[in-house]
Design a protein around this motif. Structure first.
Motif, PDB file in Angstrom:
ATOM      1  N   MET A   1      46.017  33.342  49.515  1.00  0.00           N
ATOM      2  CA  MET A   1      46.263  33.805  51.135  1.00  0.00           C
ATOM      3  C   MET A   1      45.381  35.096  51.391  1.00  0.00           C
ATOM      4  N   SER A   2      44.403  34.996  52.382  1.00  0.00           N
ATOM      5  CA  SER A   2      43.653  36.051  52.758  1.00  0.00           C
ATOM      6  C   SER A   2      44.705  37.122  53.695  1.00  0.00           C
ATOM      7  N   VAL A   3      44.550  38.296  53.599  1.00  0.00           N
ATOM      8  CA  VAL A   3      45.380  39.183  54.740  1.00  0.00           C
ATOM      9  C   VAL A   3      44.349  39.598  55.789  1.00  0.00           C
ATOM     10  N   TRP A   4      43.239  40.041  55.256  1.00  0.00           N
ATOM     11  CA  TRP A   4      42.125  40.827  56.254  1.00  0.00           C
ATOM     12  C   TRP A   4      40.818  40.854  55.636  1.00  0.00           C
ATOM     13  N   GLY A   5      39.731  40.454  56.296  1.00  0.00           N
ATOM     14  CA  GLY A   5      38.518  40.586  55.833  1.00  0.00           C
ATOM     15  C   GLY A   5      37.760  39.118  55.856  1.00  0.00           C
ATOM     16  N   VAL A   6      36.259  39.536  55.643  1.00  0.00           N
ATOM     17  CA  VAL A   6      35.627  40.707  55.352  1.00  0.00           C
ATOM     18  C   VAL A   6      35.191  41.225  56.584  1.00  0.00           C
ATOM     19  N   GLY A   7      35.069  42.825  56.307  1.00  0.00           N
ATOM     20  CA  GLY A   7      34.915  43.728  57.444  1.00  0.00           C
ATOM     21  C   GLY A   7      34.289  44.996  56.964  1.00  0.00           C
ATOM     22  N   ARG A   8      34.169  45.991  57.866  1.00  0.00           N
ATOM     23  CA  ARG A   8      33.440  47.318  57.344  1.00  0.00           C
ATOM     24  C   ARG A   8      34.607  48.568  58.122  1.00  0.00           C
ATOM     25  N   HIS A   9      34.998  48.977  57.152  1.00  0.00           N
ATOM     26  CA  HIS A   9      35.966  50.397  57.491  1.00  0.00           C
ATOM     27  C   HIS A   9      35.113  51.324  58.040  1.00  0.00           C
ATOM     28  N   ILE A  10      35.886  52.218  58.919  1.00  0.00           N
ATOM     29  CA  ILE A  10      35.298  53.401  59.494  1.00  0.00           C
ATOM     30  C   ILE A  10      35.293  54.649  58.581  1.00  0.00           C
ATOM     31  N   LEU A  11      36.639  55.032  58.197  1.00  0.00           N
ATOM     32  CA  LEU A  11      36.948  56.034  57.111  1.00  0.00           C
ATOM     33  C   LEU A  11      36.598  55.523  55.877  1.00  0.00           C
ATOM     34  N   GLY A  12      35.487  55.970  55.275  1.00  0.00           N
ATOM     35  CA  GLY A  12      35.315  55.604  53.721  1.00  0.00           C
ATOM     36  C   GLY A  12      34.288  54.607  53.901  1.00  0.00           C
ATOM     37  N   SER A  13      33.719  53.954  55.193  1.00  0.00           N
ATOM     38  CA  SER A  13      32.834  53.059  55.294  1.00  0.00           C
ATOM     39  C   SER A  13      32.842  51.813  54.520  1.00  0.00           C
ATOM     40  N   GLN A  14      33.602  51.601  53.688  1.00  0.00           N
ATOM     41  CA  GLN A  14      33.640  50.434  52.794  1.00  0.00           C
ATOM     42  C   GLN A  14      33.645  49.106  53.385  1.00  0.00           C
ATOM     43  N   LEU A  15      32.898  48.153  52.788  1.00  0.00           N
ATOM     44  CA  LEU A  15      32.833  46.680  53.032  1.00  0.00           C
ATOM     45  C   LEU A  15      34.465  46.439  52.373  1.00  0.00           C
ATOM     46  N   PHE A  16      35.293  45.735  53.181  1.00  0.00           N
ATOM     47  CA  PHE A  16      36.886  45.454  52.698  1.00  0.00           C
ATOM     48  C   PHE A  16      37.069  44.240  52.765  1.00  0.00           C
ATOM     49  N   ASP A  17      38.021  43.853  51.777  1.00  0.00           N
ATOM     50  CA  ASP A  17      38.475  42.252  51.802  1.00  0.00           C
ATOM     51  C   ASP A  17      39.852  42.115  51.020  1.00  0.00           C
ATOM     52  N   TYR A  18      40.899  41.870  51.969  1.00  0.00           N
ATOM     53  CA  TYR A  18      42.392  42.111  51.444  1.00  0.00           C
ATOM     54  C   TYR A  18      42.904  40.711  51.309  1.00  0.00           C
ATOM     55  N   TRP A  19      43.681  40.833  50.089  1.00  0.00           N
ATOM     56  CA  TRP A  19      44.234  39.271  49.698  1.00  0.00           C
ATOM     57  C   TRP A  19      45.779  39.538  49.257  1.00  0.00           C
ATOM     58  N   TRP A  20      46.499  38.597  49.376  1.00  0.00           N
ATOM     59  CA  TRP A  20      48.006  38.512  48.824  1.00  0.00           C
ATOM     60  C   TRP A  20      47.844  38.104  47.425  1.00  0.00           C
ATOM     61  N   ASP A  21      48.502  38.765  46.203  1.00  0.00           N
ATOM     62  CA  ASP A  21      48.535  38.205  45.017  1.00  0.00           C
ATOM     63  C   ASP A  21      49.478  37.108  44.864  1.00  0.00           C
ATOM     64  N   THR A  22      49.691  36.580  43.802  1.00  0.00           N
ATOM     65  CA  THR A  22      50.749  35.419  43.657  1.00  0.00           C
ATOM     66  C   THR A  22      52.208  36.146  43.752  1.00  0.00           C
ATOM     67  N   THR A  23      52.402  37.204  43.500  1.00  0.00           N
ATOM     68  CA  THR A  23      53.782  37.929  43.724  1.00  0.00           C
ATOM     69  C   THR A  23      54.002  38.639  44.969  1.00  0.00           C
ATOM     70  N   GLY A  24      52.888  38.670  45.714  1.00  0.00           N
ATOM     71  CA  GLY A  24      53.453  39.261  47.216  1.00  0.00           C
ATOM     72  C   GLY A  24      52.760  40.590  47.371  1.00  0.00           C
ATOM     73  N   ASN A  25      52.043  41.119  46.445  1.00  0.00           N
ATOM     74  CA  ASN A  25      51.156  42.395  46.509  1.00  0.00           C
ATOM     75  C   ASN A  25      49.844  42.237  47.139  1.00  0.00           C
ATOM     76  N   MET A  26      49.636  43.316  47.960  1.00  0.00           N
ATOM     77  CA  MET A  26      48.195  43.229  48.666  1.00  0.00           C
ATOM     78  C   MET A  26      47.234  43.981  47.820  1.00  0.00           C
ATOM     79  N   VAL A  27      46.064  43.504  47.425  1.00  0.00           N
ATOM     80  CA  VAL A  27      45.053  43.725  46.660  1.00  0.00           C
ATOM     81  C   VAL A  27      43.699  43.669  47.514  1.00  0.00           C
ATOM     82  N   GLU A  28      42.844  44.507  47.161  1.00  0.00           N
ATOM     83  CA  GLU A  28      41.458  44.552  47.966  1.00  0.00           C
ATOM     84  C   GLU A  28      40.103  44.696  47.050  1.00  0.00           C
ATOM     85  N   HIS A  29      39.274  43.980  47.471  1.00  0.00           N
ATOM     86  CA  HIS A  29      37.925  44.207  47.068  1.00  0.00           C
ATOM     87  C   HIS A  29      37.000  45.042  48.011  1.00  0.00           C
ATOM     88  N   TYR A  30      36.430  45.975  47.586  1.00  0.00           N
ATOM     89  CA  TYR A  30      35.689  47.003  48.344  1.00  0.00           C
ATOM     90  C   TYR A  30      34.371  46.968  47.690  1.00  0.00           C
TER      91      TYR A  30
END
Length: 352
Positions: free
Chosen positions: A288-317
């Motif tokens: 399940m995707s949370v939000w992304g892919v996109g570009r942050h302003i503060l930090g400038s990162q390319l971001f991609d957020y996901w839910w893991d199988t336990t319900g924690n949010m994790v991100e690739h940047y």
């Protein structure tokens, strides 16, 4: 017949930090003086090392984290250690048990820093990590809202894994990629290292004071709300102060909330294409995707957020900003519009 002026074309540029931050800023030295920060008393952090979580189903989370781009470096009946392709012995530790956040882990400069931390009121004893890859010693304390704070020293670094090849890119004016075609292999986006994690807290000022007084954690940006003509800081993006050395824009963040909980943790991947290929892989596996892919302003990162199988949010940047002691502390208004310059619409509940 008069024609309307055409809209301004989009563009991007890499501009100096002080220009990007804008008029609302102050120096780190000014902030330290105003807040009575005594750097001589601080526990000296070097970098963010790894995350620690408890999961009810170790097999399920192992499959997810492998699809997320990590490798199992060691596994027992009740524990799993996962690494990236950087020099960290592991970037994620998973223990068997009910869902629980076990805290982020910061490497410190010396064993004496562990001893100093062990004197804090909520600290436990220094433990030898005899089972963990890389060994070392760790002490755990809790912050004023009960979040674990882990400090580690003495790990043996791992050998660096295979680093992805840097892409050659043609633009309209420079075309160095001659007789070389772009080709890609589907699969998980390989994780390099842990970049940052953040907490949602009820006592923002109290937690801000705890982390910036006891550790060499320095603001990169504050976000504020205005009420009755007054500005109140409600969120913090902070880096580990290493003087003139360049470090990630933020390794840690705090956000005001009605409840206290971990928000997410974030892991670095290679580049833009890696990010999208990783997104495609996770989506194809039904996560399940949370939000992304996109570009942050503060930090400038390319971001991609996901839910893991336990319900924690994790991100690739990827492609995050670097700062040092000369970078001013920025101040800006809080809100969804401060989160991204492009990408899917942010979920209404994302900051909750």
């Amino acid at each position: 017949m008069m024609l309307d002026a055409p809209p301004a074309r989009c563009h991007g540029a890499s501009i100096p930090d002080i220009v990007a931050i804008g008029a609302e800023h102050e120096s780190v030295a000014s902030w330290r003086k105003r807040c009575n920060i005594d750097t001589g008393k601080q526990i000296r952090l070097v970098k963010l090392s790894h995350m620690r979580y408890q999961h009810p189903d170790l097999h399920e989370i192992t499959v997810f984290l492998q699809d997320f781009g990590m490798e199992v470096v060691k596994k027992t009946a009740h524990q799993v250690w996962f690494k990236g392709y950087g020099t960290d012995p592991y970037v994620y530790y998973a223990a068997q048990g009910e869902k629980k956040f076990l805290g982020g882990v910061f490497e410190v400069e010396s064993y004496e820093d562990l001893e100093k931390a062990a004197q804090l009121p909520t600290a436990g004893e220094i433990q030898a990590l005899s089972e963990a890859p890389g060994g070392g010693y760790m002490v755990t304390l809790t912050d004023p809202e009960g979040f674990p704070v882990n400090l580690i020293y003495g790990q043996h670094p791992a050998e660096t894994g295979e680093c992805p090849t840097r892409m050659i890119v043609n633009t309209e004016s420079e075309k160095p990629r001659i007789r070389k075609f772009q080709r890609f292999n589907p699969g998980p986006a390989a994780v390099h290292k842990l970049g940052h994690f953040g907490l949602c807290v009820q006592d923002f000022e109290g937690l801000l004071g705890f982390y910036t007084t006891n550790f060499n954690i320095v603001p990169s940006d504050f976000l504020y709300v205005e009420k009755d003509g007054q500005k109140k800081n409600v969120a913090l993006f902070a880096h580990i102060d290493r003087g003139a050395d360049n470090v990630d824009h933020h390794s840690f963040f705090l956000s005001t909330n009605d409840t206290s909980h971990v928000h997410h943790c974030s892991f670095e991947v290679h580049d833009f294409d890696t990010q999208h290929l990783g997104h495609q892989w996770l989506a194809g596996k039904g996560y399940m995707s949370v939000w992304g892919v996109g570009r942050h302003i503060l930090g400038s990162q390319l971001f991609d957020y996901w839910w893991d199988t336990t319900g924690n949010m994790v991100e690739h940047y990827a492609d995050g900003d670097l700062v040092n002691e000369e970078t001013p502390i920025g101040y800006g208004p809080a809100g969804h519009e401060s989160l991204a310059v492009w990408g899917p619409e942010v979920p209404a509940w994302f900051l909750k």
